[in-house]
Design a protein around this motif. Structure first.
Motif, PDB file in Angstrom:
ATOM      1  N   THR A  28     -19.944 -18.195  66.004  1.00 14.98           N
ATOM      2  CA  THR A  28     -20.573 -18.450  64.369  1.00 14.98           C
ATOM      3  C   THR A  28     -21.917 -18.099  64.856  1.00 14.98           C
ATOM      4  N   SER A  30     -23.346 -16.776  61.716  1.00 16.91           N
ATOM      5  CA  SER A  30     -24.387 -16.876  60.156  1.00 16.91           C
ATOM      6  C   SER A  30     -23.102 -18.547  60.069  1.00 16.91           C
ATOM      7  N   PHE A  31     -22.467 -18.445  58.577  1.00 14.50           N
ATOM      8  CA  PHE A  31     -21.498 -18.917  58.044  1.00 14.50           C
ATOM      9  C   PHE A  31     -20.498 -19.335  58.823  1.00 14.50           C
ATOM     10  N   ASP A  32     -19.824 -21.179  58.799  1.00 15.93           N
ATOM     11  CA  ASP A  32     -18.377 -20.740  59.299  1.00 15.93           C
ATOM     12  C   ASP A  32     -17.472 -20.827  58.000  1.00 15.93           C
ATOM     13  N   TYR A  33     -17.417 -20.028  57.392  1.00 20.94           N
ATOM     14  CA  TYR A  33     -16.741 -19.949  56.632  1.00 20.94           C
ATOM     15  C   TYR A  33     -15.002 -20.690  56.582  1.00 20.94           C
ATOM     16  N   GLY A  34     -14.430 -20.789  57.838  1.00 19.97           N
ATOM     17  CA  GLY A  34     -13.420 -21.385  57.431  1.00 19.97           C
ATOM     18  C   GLY A  34     -13.031 -22.883  58.126  1.00 19.97           C
ATOM     19  N   PHE A  36     -15.273 -24.697  56.894  1.00 14.84           N
ATOM     20  CA  PHE A  36     -15.480 -24.845  55.139  1.00 14.84           C
ATOM     21  C   PHE A  36     -14.402 -25.193  54.324  1.00 14.84           C
ATOM     22  N   VAL A  37     -13.372 -25.093  55.191  1.00 16.55           N
ATOM     23  CA  VAL A  37     -12.157 -25.315  53.873  1.00 16.55           C
ATOM     24  C   VAL A  37     -12.166 -26.162  54.188  1.00 16.55           C
ATOM     25  N   ARG A  96     -13.487 -30.102  61.285  1.00 18.74           N
ATOM     26  CA  ARG A  96     -14.525 -28.314  60.941  1.00 18.74           C
ATOM     27  C   ARG A  96     -14.870 -27.887  62.449  1.00 18.74           C
TER      28      ARG A  96
END
Length: 293
Positions: A28, A30-34, A36-37, A96
């Motif tokens: 990871t 940079s951003f943890d997009y999954g 965030f969901v 998360r």
């Protein structure tokens, strides 16, 4: 596998924790997009063993989730064999963060468990064939992942062999050719390493082994001999140089050995059988992590 002296995990250096941190950072960057969901709600997940094997790599698995503020409760012991489908552990924490560590933890556990399983499988085969001495791995490990792979060999009951170039001096054909002779190479290695560093020499014949022992080698590796040739050479060397005497060498056998061909090499005169087949290209043990809902 826990020995009479304590758990294998007690051998791990403190640096393994920073190694785990680098794995998480790699996965990871940079951003943890999954993540965030799913958010920060507390939850738990079941670690399921989906193929038969031996559990190994528990400290690495635990450290992944410790760094992510999760806890792990194990329902099997490290070194224990299981049949699928087995509920091996429960992970608790923010959903998360469970998912953030999922793949890193599973990949490490699957690889380490696969090595432990194959190591133990070959060791049991050799014990059944009457071999009472050491089964060892090799240095043919994955760069950056050596500690995990060597750990898996230990859990499986095998010797991990040397860990790196600084652990023991192993003089192979290229060293000998470059230095001029076995005797010259051994003397140079002894001078550089002093009394605390063992010297091993890869030998293609009895004559080469004799030269290595005469020069002061601690271990001779008989490489790529036939089974009959190994038994004869090992017996001759032990007879000439004595059993347990001051100059008695350890005899190691290596060279393409697998569970399909190793049994004929069994001999009481062989101290070490080494093979990369217990850790290189072995099948992973299949694990999955399922959120309880």
């Amino acid at each position: 596998m826990a020995s009479e002296f304590g758990a294998v995990s007690h051998l791990l250096p403190p640096s393994y924790k920073s190694m785990v941190a680098s794995w998480i950072e790699e996965d990871t960057p940079s951003f943890d997009y999954g993540g965030f969901v799913v958010g920060e709600a507390p939850g738990e997940a079941k670690l399921l063993g989906k193929s038969a094997g031996i559990v190994a790599g528990v400290p690495f698995f635990d450290e992944v989730f410790r760094q992510l503020d999760c806890s792990v409760e194990w329902h099997v012991r490290e070194g224990e064999a299981f049949e699928p489908v087995k509920h091996c552990a429960t992970v608790r924490g923010p959903v998360r963060k469970i998912l953030l560590g999922e793949r890193v933890a599973l990949n490490t556990l699957a690889r380490c468990s696969g090595i432990a399983t194959q190591s133990n499988r070959l060791l049991r085969l050799l014990r059944h064939a009457g071999y009472k001495n050491v089964l060892a791995g090799t240095r043919k490990t994955t760069p950056g992942f050596r500690l995990v792979e060597k750990y898996g060999m230990l859990v499986g009951g095998c010797d991990p062999h040397r860990h790196d170039l600084s652990t023991m001096t192993m003089l192979k054909d290229n060293h000998v050719w470059s230095s001029g002779s076995i005797s010259t190479a051994v003397r140079a290695a002894k001078a550089a390493g002093g009394f605390s560093i063992k010297v091993e020499v890869e030998c293609q014949s009895e004559a080469e082994a004799d030269e290595a022992i005469e020069a002061g080698a601690d271990v001779v590796m008989l490489d790529n001999f036939t089974p009959e040739g190994i038994r004869i050479a090992a017996r001759n060397l032990k007879t000439r140089w004595g059993f347990g005497g001051q100059r008695s060498p350890l005899i190691e056998v290596s060279g393409g050995l697998t569970e399909g061909n190793v049994e004929p090499y069994v001999s009481e005169d062989i101290d070490i059988i080494s093979t990369s087949s217990i850790h290189q290209g072995v099948k992973h043990v299949d694990f999955s992590l399922k959120i309880v809902h």
